[in-house]
Write a protein that holds these residues in place. Structure first.
Motif, PDB file in Angstrom:
ATOM      1  N   UNK A 292     106.159  66.476 -26.669  1.00 44.12           N
ATOM      2  CA  UNK A 292     106.895  66.836 -25.470  1.00 44.12           C
ATOM      3  C   UNK A 292     106.403  68.139 -24.886  1.00 44.12           C
ATOM      4  N   UNK A 293     106.992  68.516 -23.759  1.00 45.00           N
ATOM      5  CA  UNK A 293     106.629  69.773 -23.099  1.00 45.00           C
ATOM      6  C   UNK A 293     107.810  70.281 -22.295  1.00 45.00           C
ATOM      7  N   UNK A 294     107.729  71.553 -21.944  1.00 49.39           N
ATOM      8  CA  UNK A 294     108.760  72.199 -21.126  1.00 49.39           C
ATOM      9  C   UNK A 294     108.038  73.145 -20.174  1.00 49.39           C
ATOM     10  N   UNK A 295     107.897  72.736 -18.916  1.00 47.31           N
ATOM     11  CA  UNK A 295     107.183  73.557 -17.943  1.00 47.31           C
ATOM     12  C   UNK A 295     107.932  74.847 -17.619  1.00 47.31           C
ATOM     13  N   UNK A 296     109.258  74.840 -17.744  1.00 45.86           N
ATOM     14  CA  UNK A 296     110.035  76.044 -17.445  1.00 45.86           C
ATOM     15  C   UNK A 296     109.728  77.119 -18.487  1.00 45.86           C
ATOM     16  N   UNK A 297     109.761  76.741 -19.755  1.00 48.81           N
ATOM     17  CA  UNK A 297     109.462  77.685 -20.836  1.00 48.81           C
ATOM     18  C   UNK A 297     107.969  77.801 -21.095  1.00 48.81           C
ATOM     19  N   UNK A 298     107.162  76.920 -20.482  1.00 50.96           N
ATOM     20  CA  UNK A 298     105.713  76.863 -20.686  1.00 50.96           C
ATOM     21  C   UNK A 298     105.398  76.706 -22.181  1.00 50.96           C
ATOM     22  N   UNK A 299     105.980  75.642 -22.746  1.00 54.67           N
ATOM     23  CA  UNK A 299     105.806  75.364 -24.160  1.00 54.67           C
ATOM     24  C   UNK A 299     105.618  73.868 -24.387  1.00 54.67           C
TER      25      UNK A 299
END
Length: 418
Positions: free
Chosen positions: A209-216
């Motif tokens: 997975x990924x999280x563009x808001x947290x950039x992770x």
């Protein structure tokens, strides 16, 4: 008289104690790593033979500087014939990708000692309904439990043997990883793992997975647990040490969907040319700061090594040898050839047998059970006329990896030549 007897007993006990202390390092070094791992840290230190932190610099540099000439032939573009104006169709809106996305339905597993490759692959397989654990995958992937490396291509072959599809690609990027996850493909990436300037090694991670808001990215990490996050920049810096290699497992009926994401990287030559251009550009324009490396100067070292990896895969061995020379001159970590063997192949291909042997000697001085190092040293020795040394190396490779086909073939060729 009694006092003399006690003195003799005390002397004997001290002698025995001295012998035990002298023998202790020998016994500890003889322990397999998977058992020594549980010893207290001071005792583990006794296992470490002193060696340089970097691999030896080139013995001779007689290869041309890498120029990275593109080998593709440009095609003629015909002049378009004027056409009458037509109505322009309205463009179809492109859906905005979600800012966060995580795959579900996977099983996490904590690895045993030195088992991140088999464990990470087992976690990836779980997404496709497979029940294999590391205890099923490891015996097939690394018959020697002490083997330090399982390559992505070995994992690819194993998966295909199960009836699933698998493909290894190089030169990936962060957007590619996110596209794969969104399309339902958890992706195995081979990365570097930095504990400190000296203690660095390879480590597989499963991107889920990924999280563009947290950039992770969200990963299943066989060392640290499920849903472990890692920043985009940190992952990319660690990933590029391995030329941004990744493995995708897929159901055969989903190949078309996967191929659409991979695009032109489905073709090996196109993929390696693009990865080469990325490595060249990164070598010439290093960042001002890094987040993952013990020393940001390593950025350029790893850039040249990745350029060499792509050139080796393209069969451009003279240029690859020159790129590896640059990396070695800058200081290449002593564990690099535990996992990646392009320098052996390219130096051997251009006749630099002394470099092959020097690199293998230095690598095997840090750990003994690396069949690839024995194999390439054996080939170099054979090319120098040392048939006995070559045979011994091929035999040792097979002792660590039974029935390993490169060594089996090398010995068979020696037998047929006798």
């Amino acid at each position: 008289m009694a006092k003399s007897r006690y003195v003799l007993i005390l002397i004997a006990l001290l002698v025995l104690l001295g012998i035990s202390l002298l023998a202790c390092p020998v016994l500890i070094r003889a322990l397999p790593g998977r058992y020594a791992y549980y010893l207290p840290e001071p005792l583990q230190e006794l296992r470490h033979n002193p060696h340089p932190d970097t691999l030896p610099t080139p013995i001779t540099i007689n290869t041309p500087a890498p120029v990275f000439v593109h080998t593709s032939t440009p095609t003629h573009t015909p002049t378009p014939t004027p056409q009458p104006p037509t109505s322009t169709p309205s463009p179809t809106p492109t859906p905005t990708p979600p800012a966060r996305f995580t795959l579900t339905g996977l099983r996490h597993e904590h690895q045993g000692w030195n088992n991140c490759g088999p464990t990470t692959l087992a976690m990836a397989l779980s997404y496709w309904g497979r029940d294999e654990t590391q205890y099923d995958t490891a015996p097939a992937l690394k018959p020697d439990p002490e083997d330090k490396n399982v390559s992505p291509w070995e994992m690819e072959a194993y998966v295909r043997g199960l009836g699933l599809g698998a493909i290894v690609r190089a030169g990936g990027d962060l957007e590619r990883l996110k596209s794969l996850v969104r399309a339902g493909f958890p992706t195995v990436v081979e990365t570097w793992y930095v504990r400190d300037a000296r203690d660095q090694l390879g480590h597989y991670r499963l991107i889920i997975g990924y999280d563009d808001v947290a950039r992770q990215f969200i990963t299943y990490d066989s060392l640290h647990g499920p849903d472990v996050t890692i920043g985009y920049q940190e992952l990319d810096e660690l990933w590029r040490v391995f030329n941004r290699i990744y493995l995708v497992v897929y159901a055969p009926e989903q190949w078309d969907a996967l191929a659409t994401i991979l695009g032109s990287d489905v073709d090996d030559a196109t993929m390696y040319e693009r990865a080469l251009e990325t490595a060249r550009a990164e070598a010439e324009s290093p960042p001002a700061s890094c987040v993952a490396y013990a020393d940001c100067a390593d950025w350029v070292t790893f850039s040249w090594f990745s350029a060499g990896s792509s050139l080796t895969s393209l069969g451009r061995h003279a240029e690859a040898a020159a790129a590896y020379d640059r990396a070695r001159q800058l200081g290449l970590h002593y564990r690099m050839l535990w996992y990646q063997f392009g320098p052996y192949e390219s130096y051997y291909s251009v006749g630099r047998y002394d470099d092959v042997i020097a690199l293998a000697d230095a690598t095997l001085a840090t750990t003994s059970n690396l069949e690839e190092s024995y194999y390439w040293r054996g080939k170099a020795r054979l090319s120098q006329g040392d048939a006995g040394g070559a045979r011994a190396d091929f035999d040792t490779a097979l002792r660590y990896h039974e029935n390993w086909s490169p060594a089996v073939i090398a010995l068979a060729e020696m037998e047929s030549a006798d």
